[in-house]
Design a protein around this motif. Structure first.
Motif, mmCIF file in Angstrom:
data_model
loop_
_atom_site.group_PDB
_atom_site.id
_atom_site.type_symbol
_atom_site.label_atom_id
_atom_site.label_comp_id
_atom_site.label_asym_id
_atom_site.label_seq_id
_atom_site.Cartn_x
_atom_site.Cartn_y
_atom_site.Cartn_z
ATOM 1 N N THR A 42 8.019 5.828 11.390
ATOM 2 C CA THR A 42 8.074 6.751 10.250
ATOM 3 C C THR A 42 9.453 6.794 9.604
ATOM 4 O OG1 THR A 42 8.599 8.603 11.709
ATOM 5 C CG2 THR A 42 6.258 8.235 11.208
ATOM 6 N N THR A 43 10.443 6.158 10.222
ATOM 7 C CA THR A 43 11.821 6.225 9.717
ATOM 8 C C THR A 43 12.320 4.842 9.329
ATOM 9 O OG1 THR A 43 12.258 8.123 11.136
ATOM 10 C CG2 THR A 43 14.171 6.996 10.224
ATOM 11 N N ILE A 44 12.639 4.685 8.051
ATOM 12 C CA ILE A 44 13.210 3.437 7.523
ATOM 13 C C ILE A 44 14.675 3.681 7.223
ATOM 14 C CG2 ILE A 44 13.163 1.764 5.634
ATOM 15 C CD1 ILE A 44 10.728 1.527 7.465
ATOM 16 N N THR A 45 15.526 2.811 7.755
ATOM 17 C CA THR A 45 16.967 2.917 7.528
ATOM 18 C C THR A 45 17.426 1.753 6.665
ATOM 19 O OG1 THR A 45 17.268 4.036 9.641
ATOM 20 C CG2 THR A 45 19.227 3.059 8.635
ATOM 21 N N ILE A 46 18.192 2.077 5.629
ATOM 22 C CA ILE A 46 18.734 1.086 4.697
ATOM 23 C C ILE A 46 20.243 1.080 4.888
ATOM 24 C CG2 ILE A 46 18.928 0.423 2.267
ATOM 25 C CD1 ILE A 46 16.452 2.576 2.024
ATOM 26 N N ASN A 47 20.810 -0.076 5.168
ATOM 27 C CA ASN A 47 22.241 -0.176 5.429
ATOM 28 C C ASN A 47 22.897 -1.059 4.376
ATOM 29 O OD1 ASN A 47 24.766 -0.144 6.550
ATOM 30 N ND2 ASN A 47 24.239 -1.354 8.335
ATOM 31 N N PRO A 48 23.414 -0.451 3.289
ATOM 32 C CA PRO A 48 24.057 -1.258 2.236
ATOM 33 C C PRO A 48 25.263 -2.014 2.792
ATOM 34 C CG PRO A 48 23.709 1.007 1.516
ATOM 35 C CD PRO A 48 23.429 0.972 2.984
ATOM 36 N N VAL A 49 25.492 -3.208 2.282
ATOM 37 C CA VAL A 49 26.653 -4.007 2.676
ATOM 38 C C VAL A 49 27.912 -3.430 2.053
ATOM 39 C CG1 VAL A 49 27.793 -6.233 2.293
ATOM 40 C CG2 VAL A 49 25.472 -6.172 3.143
ATOM 41 N N ASN A 50 27.826 -3.047 0.796
ATOM 42 C CA ASN A 50 28.992 -2.559 0.060
ATOM 43 C C ASN A 50 29.227 -1.087 0.365
ATOM 44 O OD1 ASN A 50 29.329 -5.051 -1.368
ATOM 45 N ND2 ASN A 50 27.577 -4.474 -2.609
ATOM 46 N N GLY A 51 30.501 -0.719 0.496
ATOM 47 C CA GLY A 51 30.844 0.687 0.669
ATOM 48 C C GLY A 51 30.772 1.404 -0.667
ATOM 49 N N MET A 52 30.151 2.556 -0.681
ATOM 50 C CA MET A 52 30.036 3.329 -1.921
ATOM 51 C C MET A 52 31.331 4.095 -2.166
ATOM 52 S SD MET A 52 26.141 4.680 -1.707
ATOM 53 C CE MET A 52 24.944 3.692 -0.840
ATOM 54 N N ALA A 53 31.737 4.163 -3.420
ATOM 55 C CA ALA A 53 33.002 4.794 -3.787
ATOM 56 C C ALA A 53 32.888 6.315 -3.735
ATOM 57 C CB ALA A 53 33.412 4.343 -5.189
ATOM 58 N N SER A 54 33.977 6.949 -3.329
ATOM 59 C CA SER A 54 33.975 8.409 -3.240
ATOM 60 C C SER A 54 33.850 9.040 -4.623
ATOM 61 C CB SER A 54 35.231 8.912 -2.538
ATOM 62 O OG SER A 54 36.386 8.627 -3.274
ATOM 63 N N GLU A 55 33.177 10.157 -4.655
ATOM 64 C CA GLU A 55 32.968 10.978 -5.849
ATOM 65 C C GLU A 55 32.138 10.279 -6.938
ATOM 66 O OE1 GLU A 55 36.207 13.995 -6.691
ATOM 67 O OE2 GLU A 55 37.371 12.250 -6.020
ATOM 68 N N ILE A 56 31.348 9.280 -6.546
ATOM 69 C CA ILE A 56 30.468 8.591 -7.484
ATOM 70 C C ILE A 56 29.029 8.967 -7.156
ATOM 71 C CG2 ILE A 56 29.648 6.333 -8.304
ATOM 72 C CD1 ILE A 56 32.501 6.928 -9.173
ATOM 73 N N ALA A 57 28.231 9.242 -8.195
ATOM 74 C CA ALA A 57 26.811 9.568 -8.014
ATOM 75 C C ALA A 57 25.982 8.295 -8.074
ATOM 76 C CB ALA A 57 26.363 10.550 -9.090
ATOM 77 N N TYR A 58 25.064 8.174 -7.138
ATOM 78 C CA TYR A 58 24.173 7.024 -7.051
ATOM 79 C C TYR A 58 22.731 7.507 -7.028
ATOM 80 C CZ TYR A 58 28.347 4.457 -5.552
ATOM 81 O OH TYR A 58 29.595 3.892 -5.488
ATOM 82 N N TYR A 59 21.803 6.600 -7.351
ATOM 83 C CA TYR A 59 20.390 6.876 -7.129
ATOM 84 C C TYR A 59 19.720 5.622 -6.580
ATOM 85 C CZ TYR A 59 19.300 4.714 -11.736
ATOM 86 O OH TYR A 59 19.164 3.864 -12.806
ATOM 87 N N VAL A 60 18.548 5.823 -5.947
ATOM 88 C CA VAL A 60 17.852 4.735 -5.276
ATOM 89 C C VAL A 60 16.470 4.551 -5.901
ATOM 90 C CG1 VAL A 60 16.975 3.887 -3.060
ATOM 91 C CG2 VAL A 60 19.070 5.284 -3.121
ATOM 92 N N ASN A 61 16.147 3.304 -6.200
ATOM 93 C CA ASN A 61 14.788 2.910 -6.626
ATOM 94 C C ASN A 61 14.170 2.052 -5.527
ATOM 95 O OD1 ASN A 61 15.487 2.450 -10.194
ATOM 96 N ND2 ASN A 61 14.944 4.276 -9.079
ATOM 97 N N ILE A 62 12.869 2.244 -5.315
ATOM 98 C CA ILE A 62 12.148 1.473 -4.296
ATOM 99 C C ILE A 62 10.889 0.892 -4.936
ATOM 100 C CG2 ILE A 62 10.968 1.564 -2.060
ATOM 101 C CD1 ILE A 62 12.769 3.978 -1.372
ATOM 102 N N ALA A 63 10.686 -0.403 -4.759
ATOM 103 C CA ALA A 63 9.508 -1.073 -5.335
ATOM 104 C C ALA A 63 8.223 -0.483 -4.756
ATOM 105 C CB ALA A 63 9.572 -2.563 -5.042
ATOM 106 N N THR A 64 7.189 -0.439 -5.580
ATOM 107 C CA THR A 64 5.889 0.093 -5.135
ATOM 108 C C THR A 64 5.229 -0.814 -4.096
ATOM 109 O OG1 THR A 64 4.783 -1.025 -6.971
ATOM 110 C CG2 THR A 64 5.473 1.266 -7.326
ATOM 111 N N THR A 65 5.770 -2.000 -3.920
ATOM 112 C CA THR A 65 5.230 -2.960 -2.942
ATOM 113 C C THR A 65 6.013 -2.960 -1.631
ATOM 114 O OG1 THR A 65 6.656 -4.660 -3.919
ATOM 115 C CG2 THR A 65 4.386 -4.512 -4.744
#
Length: 195
Positions: A42-65
């Motif tokens: 029931t738990t999916i973990t996503i581990n980005p390679v790139n470090g996200m910059a501090s104080e930046i807003a991000y959003y995530v899209n996931i394919a319907t497939t």
């Protein structure tokens, strides 16, 4: 980390991380990549390679497939910027942009205040600002950071007003405790620990 209401398997398609400010793609991760783990749970973990910059807003899209349950029912995915968005914490310590008087300056007025300009607003915390004569390391004054001689808390400019005038033709150095100043996210200025 995504927690589903039932076990899912990794299928096909991408997980895309984008910057909220301009919709630019920060990273695209194929769901079959080793950076996406937890298939069959029931738990999916996503581990980005790139470090996200501090104080930046991000959003995530996931394919319907991307994910199916054991009956081949597909997760609907995410195609907008409002379902899963977040801002990375400020993890950057404040740094000094300028000192006044400048390091190594000569001909400084004996009544001059010490002014530190930071790259971001800082708050007065605790510890001391110590002024010493270079010759002999003689203590001139230890100024309590939260005391009334240090002003400018909440701004980028901190002013230190020594109680006594300094001697003419005398070289001084300033030490600042690493506990002296923090930014709004409690990141501390490193201070000055050497001559």
């Amino acid at each position: 980390v995504i927690t589903f209401d039932e076990a899912v398997d990794v299928e096909s398609g991408n997980i895309t991380i984008k910057k909220l400010s301009d919709d630019s793609t920060f990273e695209t991760i194929p769901v079959g990549d080793g950076r996406v783990t937890g298939t069959g749970t029931t738990t999916i973990t996503i581990n980005p390679v790139n470090g996200m910059a501090s104080e930046i807003a991000y959003y995530v899209n996931i394919a319907t497939t991307a994910f199916d349950d054991s009956s081949s029912n597909s997760y609907a995915g995410i195609t907008d910027n409002g379902t899963w968005n977040f801002t990375i914490a400020d993890t950057t310590n404040p740094t000094v942009s300028t000192y006044s008087p400048t390091d190594g300056a000569t001909g400084v007025s004996s009544t001059a205040n010490l002014v530190i300009t930071f790259d971001e607003a800082v708050d007065v915390e605790s510890g001391n600002i110590t002024i010493k004569k270079t010759t002999g390391d003689v203590l001139v004054e230890a100024i309590d950071v939260p005391g009334g001689l240090v002003t400018g808390t909440g701004t980028t400019t901190i002013t230190i007003n020594p109680t006594a005038d300094l001697d003419a033709s005398t070289e001084y150095y300033v030490l600042i405790d690493a506990t002296g100043f923090d930014d709004a996210s409690s990141n501390s200025y490193a201070g000055i620990a050497s001559t």
